[in-house]
Design a protein around this motif. Structure first.
Motif, PDB file in Angstrom:
ATOM      1  N   ILE A 252       8.456   9.704   4.599  1.00  0.00           N
ATOM      2  CA  ILE A 252       7.057   9.278   4.717  1.00  0.00           C
ATOM      3  C   ILE A 252       6.542   8.719   3.394  1.00  0.00           C
ATOM      4  CG2 ILE A 252       4.706  10.092   5.194  1.00  0.00           C
ATOM      5  CD1 ILE A 252       6.028  12.290   6.992  1.00  0.00           C
ATOM      6  N   ASP A 255       8.256   5.359   2.033  1.00  0.00           N
ATOM      7  CA  ASP A 255       7.805   4.175   2.758  1.00  0.00           C
ATOM      8  C   ASP A 255       6.359   3.832   2.373  1.00  0.00           C
ATOM      9  OD1 ASP A 255      10.158   3.608   4.010  1.00  0.00           O
ATOM     10  OD2 ASP A 255       9.675   4.639   5.873  1.00  0.00           O
ATOM     11  N   ALA A 256       5.516   4.857   2.244  1.00  0.00           N
ATOM     12  CA  ALA A 256       4.130   4.609   1.822  1.00  0.00           C
ATOM     13  C   ALA A 256       4.115   3.979   0.434  1.00  0.00           C
ATOM     14  CB  ALA A 256       3.322   5.910   1.825  1.00  0.00           C
ATOM     15  N   ALA A 258       6.467   2.277  -1.052  1.00  0.00           N
ATOM     16  CA  ALA A 258       6.982   0.909  -0.982  1.00  0.00           C
ATOM     17  C   ALA A 258       5.882  -0.040  -0.518  1.00  0.00           C
ATOM     18  CB  ALA A 258       8.180   0.840  -0.033  1.00  0.00           C
ATOM     19  N   MET A 259       5.102   0.399   0.463  1.00  0.00           N
ATOM     20  CA  MET A 259       4.047  -0.452   0.994  1.00  0.00           C
ATOM     21  C   MET A 259       2.933  -0.685  -0.028  1.00  0.00           C
ATOM     22  SD  MET A 259       3.110  -2.402   3.305  1.00  0.00           S
ATOM     23  CE  MET A 259       4.050  -2.169   4.813  1.00  0.00           C
ATOM     24  N   LEU A 260       2.741   0.256  -0.940  1.00  0.00           N
ATOM     25  CA  LEU A 260       1.744   0.066  -1.999  1.00  0.00           C
ATOM     26  C   LEU A 260       2.001  -1.217  -2.768  1.00  0.00           C
ATOM     27  CD1 LEU A 260       1.482   3.611  -3.635  1.00  0.00           C
ATOM     28  CD2 LEU A 260      -0.167   2.543  -2.092  1.00  0.00           C
TER      29      LEU A 260
ATOM     30  N   VAL B 226       6.213   8.213  12.178  1.00  0.00           N
ATOM     31  CA  VAL B 226       5.300   8.701  11.139  1.00  0.00           C
ATOM     32  C   VAL B 226       5.462   7.960   9.817  1.00  0.00           C
ATOM     33  CG1 VAL B 226       6.865  10.598  10.480  1.00  0.00           C
ATOM     34  CG2 VAL B 226       4.410  10.761   9.985  1.00  0.00           C
ATOM     35  N   ASP B 227       6.702   7.572   9.462  1.00  0.00           N
ATOM     36  CA  ASP B 227       6.880   6.859   8.196  1.00  0.00           C
ATOM     37  C   ASP B 227       6.241   5.479   8.286  1.00  0.00           C
ATOM     38  OD1 ASP B 227       8.976   6.585  10.078  1.00  0.00           O
ATOM     39  OD2 ASP B 227      10.368   5.818   8.578  1.00  0.00           O
ATOM     40  N   ASN B 228       6.374   4.837   9.432  1.00  0.00           N
ATOM     41  CA  ASN B 228       5.718   3.548   9.621  1.00  0.00           C
ATOM     42  C   ASN B 228       4.192   3.701   9.648  1.00  0.00           C
ATOM     43  OD1 ASN B 228       5.513   0.771  10.030  1.00  0.00           O
ATOM     44  ND2 ASN B 228       5.543   0.989  12.260  1.00  0.00           N
ATOM     45  N   ALA B 230       2.425   5.828   8.019  1.00  0.00           N
ATOM     46  CA  ALA B 230       1.967   5.957   6.634  1.00  0.00           C
ATOM     47  C   ALA B 230       1.892   4.582   5.969  1.00  0.00           C
ATOM     48  CB  ALA B 230       2.897   6.883   5.848  1.00  0.00           C
ATOM     49  N   MET B 231       2.856   3.710   6.297  1.00  0.00           N
ATOM     50  CA  MET B 231       2.842   2.348   5.748  1.00  0.00           C
ATOM     51  C   MET B 231       1.680   1.532   6.328  1.00  0.00           C
ATOM     52  SD  MET B 231       6.905   1.399   5.965  1.00  0.00           S
ATOM     53  CE  MET B 231       7.027   0.100   4.754  1.00  0.00           C
ATOM     54  N   ILE B 234      -1.765   1.971   5.005  1.00  0.00           N
ATOM     55  CA  ILE B 234      -1.996   1.300   3.718  1.00  0.00           C
ATOM     56  C   ILE B 234      -2.071  -0.213   3.899  1.00  0.00           C
ATOM     57  CG2 ILE B 234      -0.917   0.777   1.481  1.00  0.00           C
ATOM     58  CD1 ILE B 234       0.208   3.687   1.593  1.00  0.00           C
ATOM     59  N   ARG B 235      -1.218  -0.759   4.766  1.00  0.00           N
ATOM     60  CA  ARG B 235      -1.132  -2.204   4.911  1.00  0.00           C
ATOM     61  C   ARG B 235      -2.329  -2.785   5.650  1.00  0.00           C
ATOM     62  NH1 ARG B 235       0.431  -6.374   8.035  1.00  0.00           N
ATOM     63  NH2 ARG B 235       0.450  -5.074   9.889  1.00  0.00           N
TER      64      ARG B 235
END
Ligand SMILES: [Mg+2]
Ligand SMILES: [Mg+2]
Lengths: 360, 360
Positions: A252, A255-256, A258-260, B226-228, B230-231, B234-235
């Motif tokens: 989790i 991936d968060a 990375a998206m930052l 869930v990992d997506n 979290a992304m 943010i996105r």
């Protein structure tokens, strides 16, 4: 520095071939200039191996991976092989099988945002420009692999699903070692993420991390609950240096993180074994939609080369050379389509690779 | 609309008294104007109950909570009671005990960002201004409560920590019902977050959500790992309407979503039982450092009143009146210290409450 060391080169599928060609150019250039004595050996994996040999991981490929000092992977998978049973597909039978058989438990997931690309982030530029976090995720244990697991029928006839979140001391110690050593190579700060106020498995995790900290007096250890870590990554991501956590929380949070950065086409990753040997690959996938068009961004793969030189080959100066060269081409305003913004210069895959070599 | 209904008013500790006084003023005003027939009864909970009666949850308080149609809570806790054993402290013996005894399993966590406060977010204003997500978190099951759990000694002498992530069908159905009904009251879209590609317990979760969707043809159900999730938070956070997930994923995602707004002093929350009765409270804590200074932001508690009217009292027009009034005072440029920015007008707790009433 003239010991002969072997690097397994596995381009894989889709854009894997194109981005790997550029990464290999960069690696060979640095290999010659810094006299690293690296011997590059190529092999097939994933869909291209299925097409040629009927299996995503031919024994010759695995044998090369097993004796190599490090593996450089492009990307695997594509629609052509999506109709196969899951267990035979490029991801499962190729990538995950290498990880499993070589016990690559230590996942390094950097979240780096070059200041030149700060506008790509959803966060305000001043909060993320120059971001440089390393998330160390345990990759072969925890709840994703824990037993018992399944769906059972209860006495009242209804079903119940269950999974087990489990870590033993030696699993925690070996990922802790990866994380403490990474912190030593970087800013000297390590934040261990858990839910030790609720979950016993992470109470043990925290206790072991505390115990290990005594052996790393040059690393400053802190702890954070996972829900707070998710908040802090959004509020003030630059507060972190190295983060270590289990498989699920790491999934989790990495991936968060990375998206930052807003630019996944820039992010490398590594999966290490207990001896620090490992597999290096870009975070992005095989992008079949743009494969063969000389459009893909090779920088994540080129930065994977740098990571490999730093973590498995122990050549930090050579790694730094590459990272500085990438920064230079960004300064020059060169951008592939995925990171293009008005005012910069659009380049293709090969031009980007050439520019990095010119900037070395 | 003249049925007599009872609201339990529990100010709690610290700033709880000040913010509750303003929320009660607003509630009484709306009660009179809309002829809601609400009967407000006050009681002590937390540290103030410990001081007066020796226990954080006196039986008279619990009895009121049990028969009330809804509970409005300020905040509990403070340094004065931090030396008590954990089991006796205001949080555990007061707040969590009400949740446990009333089985308040349905946690509603809105993440709302009034456009007037968009600059407070770490995200770029255009990505979050007007954000309006509702995260529905299962609050009394899942891995935080699952058995077996503990730390055991293995045969080889090393220790192993373990926890169990478990949900049965009826637990999933009852939180699903809360979420589908909330989606019906809002934008009609529900995203269920799981890790069904790996965890069996969430495979069952997904299957049950799919099955329930047949009974809610007016709700569009989607699924996300869930990992997506979290992304994506943010996105592009505005892509979500209602999100439903288990206790642990909900803990992580609801805190992340709250942080997206950059102004936790604005966020209400609810914990519902199976009949839709529940407890409403601000997300922020008792802030002992500013207690008694007429500085605290009462808006999260005032917005908790609105939530209560919408979800437990079924008076959506009255709820909307309050939410519109809050938006108006923000338009007027009124700000307590926690949300103050240059160019706006600093007001205290009472002035903010008065302004909301004037704007009703
Ligand atoms: Mg992931
Ligand atoms: Mg939390």
């Amino acid at each position: 520095m003239s010991t002969q060391r072997t690097i397994a080169i596995l381009p894989g599928d889709g854009i894997g071939h194109e981005i790997m060609a550029e990464a290999v150019k960069v690696l060979e250039s640095v290999n010659a200039r810094c006299e690293l004595g690296l011997n590059l050996e190529h092999a097939l994996v994933g869909g291209s191996a299925i097409d040629a040999h009927g299996t995503a991981l031919p024994e010759a490929t695995f044998e090369l991976c097993a004796r190599a000092d490090a593996i450089l992977l492009g990307a695997v998978g594509g629609p052509k092989w999506d109709k196969l049973p899951v267990a035979e597909r490029p991801e499962k039978a190729g990538l995950l099988e290498i990880r499993r058989r070589l016990d690559l438990f230590g996942n390094l997931r950097p979240a780096i945002l070059y200041p030149q690309l700060a506008d790509a982030s959803s966060l305000k530029p001043e909060l993320v420009a120059g971001l440089d976090i390393l998330i160390v995720r345990e990759l072969t244990g925890g709840i994703y692999f824990g037993q018992p697991r399944g769906i059972r029928v209860l006495e009242n006839g209804e079903r119940e699903g269950y999974n087990t979140y489990v870590y033993n001391e030696s699993q925690i110690r070996r990922i802790g070692k990866v994380a403490f050593e990474a912190a030593q190579k970087r800013g000297g700060r390590l934040c261990s993420v858990d839910k030790a106020n609720v979950l016993e498995v992470t109470m043990l995790w925290r206790e072991i991390m505390e115990d290990m900290a005594k052996d790393y007096p040059d690393v400053e250890l802190s702890h954070m609950y996972v829900d707070n870590a998710a908040m802090q990554l959004i509020r003030a991501p630059k507060q972190f240096d190295v983060v270590v956590t289990g498989n699920m929380f790491g999934d989790i949070l990495s991936d968060a993180a990375a998206m930052l950065t807003g630019s996944i086409g820039m992010l490398p990753s590594a999966s290490l074994d207990v001896n620090g040997r490992g597999m290096y690959e870009p975070c992005h996938g095989s992008a079949p939609d743009i494969a063969g068009q000389n459009k893909a961004n090779p920088l994540a793969t080129i930065l994977s080369v740098a990571m490999m030189l730093r973590y498995s080959i122990n050549e930090p100066e050579a790694a730094q050379l590459i990272e500085d060269a990438v920064s230079k081409v960004l300064d020059q305003g060169l951008r592939t389509g995925d990171i293009f913004s008005p005012g910069s210069t659009l380049v293709n895959t090969v031009e980007m690779g050439d520019a990095v070599i010119a900037a070395l």
